[in-house]
Enzyme design. Structure first.
Site, PDB file in Angstrom:
ATOM      1  N   ARG A 288       0.865  -1.172   0.000  1.00 29.93           N
ATOM      2  CA  ARG A 288       0.000   0.000   0.000  1.00 29.93           C
ATOM      3  C   ARG A 288       0.903   1.224   0.000  1.00 29.93           C
ATOM      4  O   ARG A 288       1.699   1.420   0.915  1.00 29.93           O
ATOM      5  CB  ARG A 288      -0.921  -0.022   1.224  1.00 29.93           C
TER       6      ARG A 288
ATOM      7  N   ASP B  53       1.753   4.954   0.467  1.00 30.16           N
ATOM      8  CA  ASP B  53       1.219   6.027   1.302  1.00 30.16           C
ATOM      9  C   ASP B  53       1.180   7.354   0.545  1.00 30.16           C
ATOM     10  O   ASP B  53       2.158   7.740  -0.117  1.00 30.16           O
ATOM     11  CB  ASP B  53       2.107   6.168   2.549  1.00 30.16           C
TER      12      ASP B  53
ATOM     13  N   GLU C 288      -2.945   5.083  -1.422  1.00 29.00           N
ATOM     14  CA  GLU C 288      -3.641   6.145  -0.708  1.00 29.00           C
ATOM     15  C   GLU C 288      -3.425   7.397  -1.533  1.00 29.00           C
ATOM     16  O   GLU C 288      -2.281   7.764  -1.826  1.00 29.00           O
ATOM     17  CB  GLU C 288      -3.079   6.361   0.704  1.00 29.00           C
TER      18      GLU C 288
ATOM     19  N   ASP D 151     -11.141   7.223   1.405  1.00 26.67           N
ATOM     20  CA  ASP D 151     -11.352   8.141   2.520  1.00 26.67           C
ATOM     21  C   ASP D 151     -12.746   8.757   2.482  1.00 26.67           C
ATOM     22  O   ASP D 151     -13.334   9.045   3.536  1.00 26.67           O
ATOM     23  CB  ASP D 151     -10.299   9.252   2.505  1.00 26.67           C
TER      24      ASP D 151
ATOM     25  N   HIS E 183     -15.152   6.646   4.433  1.00 26.15           N
ATOM     26  CA  HIS E 183     -14.942   6.802   5.871  1.00 26.15           C
ATOM     27  C   HIS E 183     -15.496   8.127   6.376  1.00 26.15           C
ATOM     28  O   HIS E 183     -16.200   8.188   7.386  1.00 26.15           O
ATOM     29  CB  HIS E 183     -13.456   6.719   6.220  1.00 26.15           C
ATOM     30  N   HIS E 184     -15.149   9.221   5.678  1.00 25.10           N
ATOM     31  CA  HIS E 184     -15.505  10.544   6.175  1.00 25.10           C
ATOM     32  C   HIS E 184     -17.022  10.719   6.264  1.00 25.10           C
ATOM     33  O   HIS E 184     -17.541  11.292   7.233  1.00 25.10           O
ATOM     34  CB  HIS E 184     -14.911  11.623   5.272  1.00 25.10           C
TER      35      HIS E 184
ATOM     36  N   ASP F 227      -4.802   6.459  10.622  1.00 25.80           N
ATOM     37  CA  ASP F 227      -4.868   7.910  10.495  1.00 25.80           C
ATOM     38  C   ASP F 227      -6.099   8.474  11.193  1.00 25.80           C
ATOM     39  O   ASP F 227      -6.015   9.439  11.958  1.00 25.80           O
ATOM     40  CB  ASP F 227      -4.919   8.310   9.016  1.00 25.80           C
TER      41      ASP F 227
ATOM     42  N   GLY G 210      -5.644   7.899  15.000  1.00 25.82           N
ATOM     43  CA  GLY G 210      -4.454   8.507  15.588  1.00 25.82           C
ATOM     44  C   GLY G 210      -4.313   9.996  15.365  1.00 25.82           C
ATOM     45  O   GLY G 210      -3.599  10.671  16.113  1.00 25.82           O
TER      46      GLY G 210
END
Length: 588
Positions: free
Chosen positions: A252, A254, A291, A317, A320-321, A389, A392
């Site tokens: 993956r 980043d 990503e 993302d 998720h958001h 992410d 954290g």
């Protein structure tokens, strides 16, 4: 594939050493005694040294001024400032010798940080938990970055020696044993790699090879210049190295949006091609994932096998958001882009991949973001409710369990784990762990102060709310707090949540995965009363249908009116209960 250019090579009589140092006038190899290296073309220094064996320790002395490790070091037993150790990768005897991986559509991923996955924080300790992952229904373990970083603990995104797995977790053969044992259990293992910057402490490349960098800056340091051939080779060799010598099943990459100088032929394209050559040579399934905040759909192709310039999938993302806003009500930072109608955004992600497909992003200052993605396979998107992410980067590193109702989280999991997109969990999420995962590192001096102060400024508003609760990223207690709370797995409500996740992944394995190859997006809709519906055409011609009430109140919709057999949920004939989910599968 071309012969690697970086790092030492064991020979019949010793070892050959090479270092690309175009700005250096003299390089000495430091073994038991100094050996001057010969300068060749294009800034390469080299020497053949007799009687060098695996386990030998060495450094390079630059212009008689500074001693540095090999930038392609295979192992650093004494951290990034110590000598490099020669490793003979050919001596490891693989038990899962016949392992060729698994097709991409079979992936159900769990992301983990080696140092906090167990109290011991080692590769060997991780092996003891592989049976749990397999029994849960996880098919792929994704490790956060391992490239050697300064200090005893770190998330991994500050790596400076890309080829050296950090010694805090064990030796190279320990990592191979972990991967080997995972393969014996049918688990793929992926690795997170960082090719957009080097960490801030222990990187000496700027001293003898400044051509590695441009004047541009990423949020984490100087940008890497992939227009330079040697720099491109360094990254590509690193990717192939992890996949070849350690037998990772995929990588993956980043934050590739932060690669500012990709080259005329993008480094992403060249890296994918090189990995595809390895997959062809070995007959293995190898998967590359991105990503990418830019939502660049044309980089993705879930069915291109082996890779020939594209990438299997992207961490979504957007998905998720939108869920985070719906479940938590938080709208600060990048969540502001999803505050108007998070349920509509979830529907769009389920119906065509990205939420932002060239729409204007308020969080990004009005810039358009993304490309149309509905033509892609649903397998080109990795959907998740939590990751390192998103946990954290919160002030306290707190998980979704502390922000949302358990019924709502379970509804979100039921959708995420059965939808045709590739699902991902963060370690412990399978039982609803409440262990925080705050940011931590182990820098020293001014750099440590800068990180601590920067964290304080970033969360200034949160300090006012939480006071001294904000974890100090440099404190050992912060790392200890992030260690997974395995005992809670055997207590309520952990036991109940784990049974839910196991049941969902069992349905996925038996009902969804056999039909996933060739699946396509269909329609998805959301209503003001919380009703969410979606459908997908599966590869065998079947239709998968979702009906959900994502609200705190019952609604009048009746899932019994949906065609197909129920594979999950209660087909109620009355009002649909709050936070209820029903899945139907209609045969072709």
């Amino acid at each position: 594939m071309n012969e690697p250019r970086f790092g030492p090579r064991l020979t019949a009589h010793g070892a050959s050493f090479r270092l690309w140092a175009p700005s250096a006038k003299r390089i000495d190899l430091l073994l038991e005694q100094p050996h001057p290296l010969r300068r060749g073309e294009d800034g390469w220094f080299s020497a053949e040294i007799a009687d060098v064996k695996p386990g030998a320790l060495y450094k390079f002395r630059i212009d008689g001024e500074i001693d540095v490790p090999d930038p392609a070091s295979a192992f650093q037993p004494d951290d990034v400032f110590g000598p490099s150790e020669i490793i003979d990768h050919a001596t490891y005897r693989w038990r899962a010798a016949g392992w060729r991986g698994r097709p991409w559509h079979e992936a159900a991923i769990l992301e983990a940080h080696v140092g906090t996955f167990t109290p011991e924080g080692t590769y060997h300790a991780m092996i003891g938990r592989l049976d749990h992952l397999a029994a849960t229904g996880v098919t792929a373990l994704e490790l956060m970055p391992l490239a050697d970083f300064a200090g005893a603990h770190n998330w991994g995104y500050d790596g400076v020696l890309w080829f050296a797995p950090d010694s805090a977790y064990g030796r190279p053969d320990d990592l191979k044993t972990l991967i080997d044992e995972a393969h014996l259990r049918g688990l793929m293992v992926f690795l997170d790699v960082v090719y957009n910057h080097f960490g801030p402490e222990g990187n000496y490349l700027g001293r003898y090879a400044p051509a590695f960098f441009t004047d541009a800056q990423t949020p984490w340091g100087s940008a890497i210049d992939y227009r330079v051939r040697e720099v491109r080779d360094f990254a590509i060799e690193n990717a192939v190295y992890w996949l070849r010598d350690y037998r990772f099943d995929g990588l993956r990459l980043d934050a590739v949006h932060a690669i500012t100088e990709p080259g005329e032929v993008s480094i992403l394209h060249s890296l994918s091609q090189a990995v595809g050559e390895l997959a062809t040579e070995t007959g293995r399934h190898i998967h590359l994932v991105l990503e990418n905040d830019d939502n660049t759909a044309h980089l993705l192709d879930a069915v291109e096998d082996p890779p020939r310039g594209k990438y299997r999938a992207q961490w979504n993302d957007d998905y998720h958001h939108a869920w985070h806003v719906l479940l938590s009500g938080e709208t600060q930072g990048y969540y502001r882009d999803y505050r108007r109608s998070p349920l509509q955004d979830i529907a769009r992600a389920l119906g065509s991949g990205f939420v932002y497909q060239s729409e204007t992003s308020e969080h990004r200052g009005g810039r358009k973001r993304g490309e149309p993605s509905g033509q892609l396979s649903p397998n080109a998107f990795i959907n998740f409710l939590q990751n390192h992410d998103q946990i954290g980067n919160r002030p306290l590193g707190d998980r979704l369990e502390s922000l949302a109702d358990a019924r709502a989280i379970e509804a979100a999991l039921t959708i995420t784990l059965l939808a045709p997109m590739i699902p991902m969990l963060f370690m412990g999420e399978e039982w609803g762990s409440t262990a925080p995962f705050p940011f931590f590192c182990d820098f020293q001096g001014e750099l440590a102060d800068a990180v601590r102060n920067g964290r304080g400024e970033e969360f200034a508003a949160a300090y006012a709310k939480h006071g001294d609760e904000i974890p100090d990223p440099l404190s050992p207690s912060t790392v200890r707090s992030a260690v997974l709370d395995w005992p809670s797995l055997d207590k309520e409500p952990g036991r109940r949540r784990l049974m839910l996740v196991r049941g969902l992944l069992s349905i996925r394995r038996n009902k969804i995965v056999p039909r996933l190859a060739g699946a396509a997006f269909g329609e998805a809709h959301a209503a003001d009363n919380g009703l969410l519906t979606a459908d997908w055409r599966m590869g065998d011609g079947a239709t998968l249908r979702l009906t959900a009430n994502l609200s705190n109140r019952a609604n009048s919709h009746r899932p019994s009116e949906t065609s197909g057999d129920v594979i999950w949920g209660d087909e109620t004939r009355g009002p649909m209960p709050a936070w209820s989910v029903v899945w139907h599968l209609e045969a072709p």
